[in-house]
Design an enzyme around this catalytic site. Structure first.
Site, PDB file in Angstrom:
ATOM      1  N   GLU A  40     -16.256 -28.257   8.056  1.00 45.78           N
ATOM      2  CA  GLU A  40     -17.118 -29.244   7.889  1.00 45.78           C
ATOM      3  C   GLU A  40     -17.182 -30.537   8.527  1.00 45.78           C
ATOM      4  OE1 GLU A  40     -19.539 -28.328   5.627  1.00 45.78           O
ATOM      5  OE2 GLU A  40     -18.512 -27.361   4.792  1.00 45.78           O
TER       6      GLU A  40
ATOM      7  N   TYR B 149     -19.845 -14.691   4.587  1.00 51.45           N
ATOM      8  CA  TYR B 149     -19.137 -15.752   3.713  1.00 51.45           C
ATOM      9  C   TYR B 149     -20.014 -15.976   2.787  1.00 51.45           C
ATOM     10  CZ  TYR B 149     -19.541 -20.449   4.052  1.00 51.45           C
ATOM     11  OH  TYR B 149     -18.490 -21.971   2.754  1.00 51.45           O
TER      12      TYR B 149
ATOM     13  N   TRP C 144     -24.930 -24.884   8.860  1.00 58.30           N
ATOM     14  CA  TRP C 144     -23.416 -24.781   8.689  1.00 58.30           C
ATOM     15  C   TRP C 144     -23.452 -23.370   9.695  1.00 58.30           C
ATOM     16  CZ3 TRP C 144     -18.548 -25.257   7.745  1.00 58.30           C
ATOM     17  CH2 TRP C 144     -18.229 -24.348   7.088  1.00 58.30           C
TER      18      TRP C 144
END
Length: 185
Positions: A40, A18, A48
């Site tokens: 988000e 990522y 995250w």
């Protein structure tokens, strides 16, 4: 020799991939911007990594992040998502995703694209903050404060300044890769 990266992503390959392929790279297409907005939204108050690990499940649950389809989710579809163990089953966040899809479409109608709207907050180009270390990376900025306030005024939910700043990082509106990170070159 291994690549030097921002320290936050060294947990495993999911994070490294990522970081290397997406985080901090400028995104101008509405579909990807919407995907990150949904992700988000669910990240608020969580790590995250938790969201990233469930990304494919979110993709299925939210119709490949098709803003038009998500905007039309019914109460029954919302309830089904509340029972989906593959995603984060927070009813307020699920409802916020639907509300945000509806607000996203209104912004598209007003500005021609959501990208045009959101990138205007950084004059259309990424801000390179050039942090020396992770300690130099802020959680919020004056711009994320303004953008958060404007999004809330437009009816968006779960878009506090910290969430908005994380979205700005994810979509490359800001480049917070530390100075010795290989992606800077």
């Amino acid at each position: 020799m291994s690549k030097l990266r921002c320290a936050w992503c060294e947990k495993d390959d999911l994070y490294r991939n990522y970081h290397d392929k997406e985080w901090g790279k400028p995104v101008y297409d509405d579909a990807t911007i919407f995907e990150f907005l949904i992700l988000e939204t669910f990240q608020a108050g969580l790590s995250w990594y938790t969201v990233l690990a469930k990304r494919e499940n979110f993709r299925k649950a939210f119709k490949n992040f098709d803003v038009q389809k998500v905007a039309q989710f019914t109460d029954a579809q919302i309830q089904t998502l509340c029972e989906d163990a593959g995603i984060i089953r927070n009813k307020l966040k699920i409802k916020a995703a639907v509300t945000n899809a509806q607000a996203f479409i209104k912004v598209q109608e007003e500005f021609g694209s959501f990208s045009t709207y959101i990138w205007a907050f950084v004059d259309g180009k990424p801000i390179d903050s050039k942090p020396a270390t992770l300690k130099d990376v802020p959680a919020t900025t004056e711009i994320s404060d303004r953008l958060s306030k404007d999004l809330k005024k437009r009816g968006f939910k779960f878009v506090g300044s910290t969430v908005v700043y994380a979205h700005m990082q994810a979509t490359g509106m800001v480049n917070d890769h530390v100075e010795d990170c290989w992606t800077r070159n």
